[in-house]
Design a protein around this motif. Structure first.
Motif, mmCIF file in Angstrom:
data_model
loop_
_atom_site.group_PDB
_atom_site.id
_atom_site.type_symbol
_atom_site.label_atom_id
_atom_site.label_comp_id
_atom_site.label_asym_id
_atom_site.label_seq_id
_atom_site.Cartn_x
_atom_site.Cartn_y
_atom_site.Cartn_z
ATOM 1 N N GLY A 225 -8.863 3.548 -7.602
ATOM 2 C CA GLY A 225 -7.444 3.874 -7.737
ATOM 3 C C GLY A 225 -6.878 4.537 -6.496
ATOM 4 N N LEU A 226 -7.624 5.471 -5.899
ATOM 5 C CA LEU A 226 -7.163 6.127 -4.675
ATOM 6 C C LEU A 226 -7.113 5.149 -3.512
ATOM 7 C CD1 LEU A 226 -9.142 9.490 -4.992
ATOM 8 C CD2 LEU A 226 -6.680 9.138 -5.309
ATOM 9 N N ARG B 44 -3.668 4.075 -1.370
ATOM 10 C CA ARG B 44 -3.504 4.189 0.079
ATOM 11 C C ARG B 44 -3.118 2.849 0.693
ATOM 12 N NH1 ARG B 44 -8.008 7.628 -0.201
ATOM 13 N NH2 ARG B 44 -9.383 5.882 0.289
ATOM 14 N N LYS B 45 -3.642 1.743 0.142
ATOM 15 C CA LYS B 45 -3.367 0.430 0.728
ATOM 16 C C LYS B 45 -1.985 -0.089 0.341
ATOM 17 C CE LYS B 45 -6.990 -1.738 -0.801
ATOM 18 N NZ LYS B 45 -7.978 -2.847 -1.014
ATOM 19 N N HIS B 46 -1.597 0.086 -0.912
ATOM 20 C CA HIS B 46 -0.388 -0.564 -1.403
ATOM 21 C C HIS B 46 0.789 0.390 -1.593
ATOM 22 C CE1 HIS B 46 -2.912 -4.045 -2.111
ATOM 23 N NE2 HIS B 46 -3.736 -3.299 -2.837
ATOM 24 N N ALA B 47 0.525 1.686 -1.628
ATOM 25 C CA ALA B 47 1.617 2.655 -1.795
ATOM 26 C C ALA B 47 1.359 3.858 -0.907
ATOM 27 C CB ALA B 47 1.747 3.059 -3.262
ATOM 28 N N PRO C 237 3.448 6.477 -8.076
ATOM 29 C CA PRO C 237 4.789 5.888 -8.187
ATOM 30 C C PRO C 237 4.980 4.775 -7.167
ATOM 31 C CG PRO C 237 4.894 7.992 -7.067
ATOM 32 C CD PRO C 237 3.468 7.832 -7.515
ATOM 33 N N ALA C 238 6.117 4.117 -7.268
ATOM 34 C CA ALA C 238 6.421 3.038 -6.329
ATOM 35 C C ALA C 238 6.657 3.608 -4.937
ATOM 36 C CB ALA C 238 7.649 2.267 -6.807
ATOM 37 N N PRO C 239 6.196 2.908 -3.896
ATOM 38 C CA PRO C 239 6.418 3.408 -2.534
ATOM 39 C C PRO C 239 7.890 3.315 -2.144
ATOM 40 C CG PRO C 239 5.449 1.215 -2.480
ATOM 41 C CD PRO C 239 5.453 1.643 -3.924
ATOM 42 N N ALA C 240 8.279 4.170 -1.206
ATOM 43 C CA ALA C 240 9.684 4.189 -0.776
ATOM 44 C C ALA C 240 10.027 2.947 0.025
ATOM 45 C CB ALA C 240 9.950 5.446 0.052
ATOM 46 N N GLY C 241 9.123 2.461 0.857
ATOM 47 C CA GLY C 241 9.388 1.294 1.688
ATOM 48 C C GLY C 241 8.804 0.035 1.076
ATOM 49 N N PRO C 242 8.763 -1.024 1.860
ATOM 50 C CA PRO C 242 8.174 -2.285 1.380
ATOM 51 C C PRO C 242 6.669 -2.135 1.143
ATOM 52 C CG PRO C 242 8.668 -2.417 3.730
ATOM 53 C CD PRO C 242 9.286 -1.129 3.240
ATOM 54 N N VAL C 243 6.189 -2.857 0.148
ATOM 55 C CA VAL C 243 4.774 -2.789 -0.197
ATOM 56 C C VAL C 243 3.985 -3.697 0.744
ATOM 57 C CG1 VAL C 243 3.061 -3.197 -2.001
ATOM 58 C CG2 VAL C 243 5.339 -2.318 -2.589
ATOM 59 N N PRO C 244 3.013 -3.168 1.462
ATOM 60 C CA PRO C 244 2.239 -4.019 2.376
ATOM 61 C C PRO C 244 1.350 -4.990 1.590
ATOM 62 C CG PRO C 244 1.286 -1.824 2.278
ATOM 63 C CD PRO C 244 2.568 -1.762 1.505
ATOM 64 N N HIS C 245 1.141 -6.176 2.191
ATOM 65 C CA HIS C 245 0.275 -7.183 1.562
ATOM 66 C C HIS C 245 -1.127 -7.070 2.157
ATOM 67 C CE1 HIS C 245 -1.124 -10.940 -0.128
ATOM 68 N NE2 HIS C 245 -1.484 -11.342 1.097
ATOM 69 N N VAL C 246 -2.101 -6.938 1.281
ATOM 70 C CA VAL C 246 -3.496 -6.823 1.696
ATOM 71 C C VAL C 246 -4.258 -8.023 1.148
ATOM 72 C CG1 VAL C 246 -5.576 -5.418 1.668
ATOM 73 C CG2 VAL C 246 -3.330 -4.322 1.723
#
Length: 403
Positions: A321-322, A326-329, A353-362
């Motif tokens: 979960g952590l 770190r990767k997506h939010a 919670p949802a990140p403030a900016g765009p969610v990076p694609h991993v």
């Protein structure tokens, strides 16, 4: 000659190249030659004895015809493997007028009993008994009582037939045991391959759970050094220290995972203990040092009392979960909640919670969650994950904790 060739020459022909109608004739082996020659000699001996007896009370012409019939019957035995039923029928009819064919008839009956099923053997034996009885009246022996001659022929036919059926049963038993051994060997190889596949899958899941966390820490601090080359020396030194420690921890974890592939007795002395619920605090501290805001809420008073396997699963779930947070939010606050007591089980929740900016694609996202779901199921629990109502991501798992 190879070992396989030697085995093929020593085995009976019916076990080497069984041929059916339209198939190639079985190759005669050394064993077959020995058996066929022995039967030919025994049939010839019986025929000579019968010819010598009949010559005492028959004419020379009849004796000559008997000898010719006996010789033809003995020579016909070399075809008993190809036409066992036809040969037995022909010799049964010949035996009515030529007592010298009795030895060849017994040999052919033995061959039929060895190579044919009981239903087919039954009517051939009945024919042989009938013709043997008729022979007593067509070519009577003045020196022997009729009843004794009939009984002697009946007993000899039954003994030879029973012997052949016994040989057939033994060969079928040997074949069944060989087939069972081959099947057991194939099943053992299949079980070994399946166990190897399961072990590899477990190692792959464990490697993902462990290394993804460490490599994410490396990526975060390496990215900070890349985008903040003008940072104070203290921050650069601290980030470099975290990178060095994370790389060392990743190497140690990799050694632990690969260690399960070693043969017994090859484990090194530096193997570290597996993580448990008691080491969850250190995991949270590592994430905080990497710049992630983590809130740990645990009501378990004695983490050491939790079973090792259950605690290790909770640790891996929180770690995944952590890592995903770190990767997506990146930059969001992650809350890790652990509740439970003996008899009720353990629950672990990881929420961000949802990140403030765009969610990076991993690339490859979701594989760790699939592996953890399987891991929780194998432990007797369950795990659910997906978007939360506030737009973030939540992970919930329950694991048994016996009383």
């Amino acid at each position: 000659m190879t070992r396989t060739d030697r085995q093929r020459w020593l085995l009976p022909s019916h076990l080497v190249e069984p041929g059916g109608r339209g198939a190639a004739r079985p190759r005669r082996t050394v064993r077959d030659w020995i058996v066929d020659t022995s039967l030919f000699l025994l049939a010839a001996l019986v025929g000579l004895l019968a010819a010598d007896t009949s010559a005492q009370y028959t004419s020379e012409t009849v004796t000559l015809l008997d000898q010719l019939a006996g010789a033809a019957a003995c020579c016909a035995l070399w075809t008993r493997r190809r036409w066992p039923v036809g040969l037995a029928v022909a010799l049964s009819v010949t035996n009515i007028v030529a007592p010298v064919a009795a030895g060849a008839l017994l040999a052919s009956l033995f061959s039929v009993a060895v190579r044919r099923p009981f239903r087919e053997v039954g009517w051939i034996v009945a024919l042989a008994v009938a013709t043997s009885t008729a022979q007593v009246f067509v070519r009577p022996d003045p020196t022997t009582h009729v009843g004794l001659s009939i009984a002697l022929g009946f007993v000899l036919i039954l003994l030879v037939t029973a012997w052949g059926m016994l040989v057939r049963s033994r060969r079928q038993l040997v074949e069944a045991l060989r087939e069972r051994a081959r099947r057991a060997e194939a099943e053992a190889e299949l079980r070994a391959a399946q166990a190897q596949r399961l072990a590899r899958e477990a190692i792959a899941r464990e490697m993902h759970d462990v290394l993804a966390h460490r490599l994410t820490l490396l990526s975060v601090h390496a990215g900070a050094l890349e985008f903040r080359p003008d940072a104070p020396p203290e921050q650069i030194a601290r980030a470099a220290g975290v990178i060095r420690d994370s790389a060392h921890e990743a190497l140690q974890d990799l050694r632990e995972i690969i260690g399960v592939l070693r043969a017994p007795g090859e484990n090194g002395d530096g193997d570290r203990p597996q993580p448990t619920l008691a080491t969850l605090d250190s995991l949270v501290e590592e994430s905080r040092e990497a710049g992630t805001e983590v809130v740990l809420d645990s009501t378990v008073d004695d983490p050491a009392a939790v079973p090792a396997a259950t605690g290790r699963t909770v640790y891996r779930i929180a770690q995944e979960g952590l890592t995903n947070a770190r990767k997506h939010a990146p930059g969001t606050k992650v809350t890790v909640t652990v509740r439970g007591r003996p008899g009720e089980g353990l629950t672990v929740d990881v929420h961000n919670p949802a990140p403030a900016g765009p969610v990076p694609h991993v690339p490859g996202s979701g594989q760790g969650l699939i592996g953890l779901t399987e891991r929780a199921a194998l432990a007797g629990g369950r795990m659910e994950h997906g978007p939360s109502p506030d737009g973030g991501f939540a992970l919930h798992a329950w694991l048994p904790w016996p009383a």
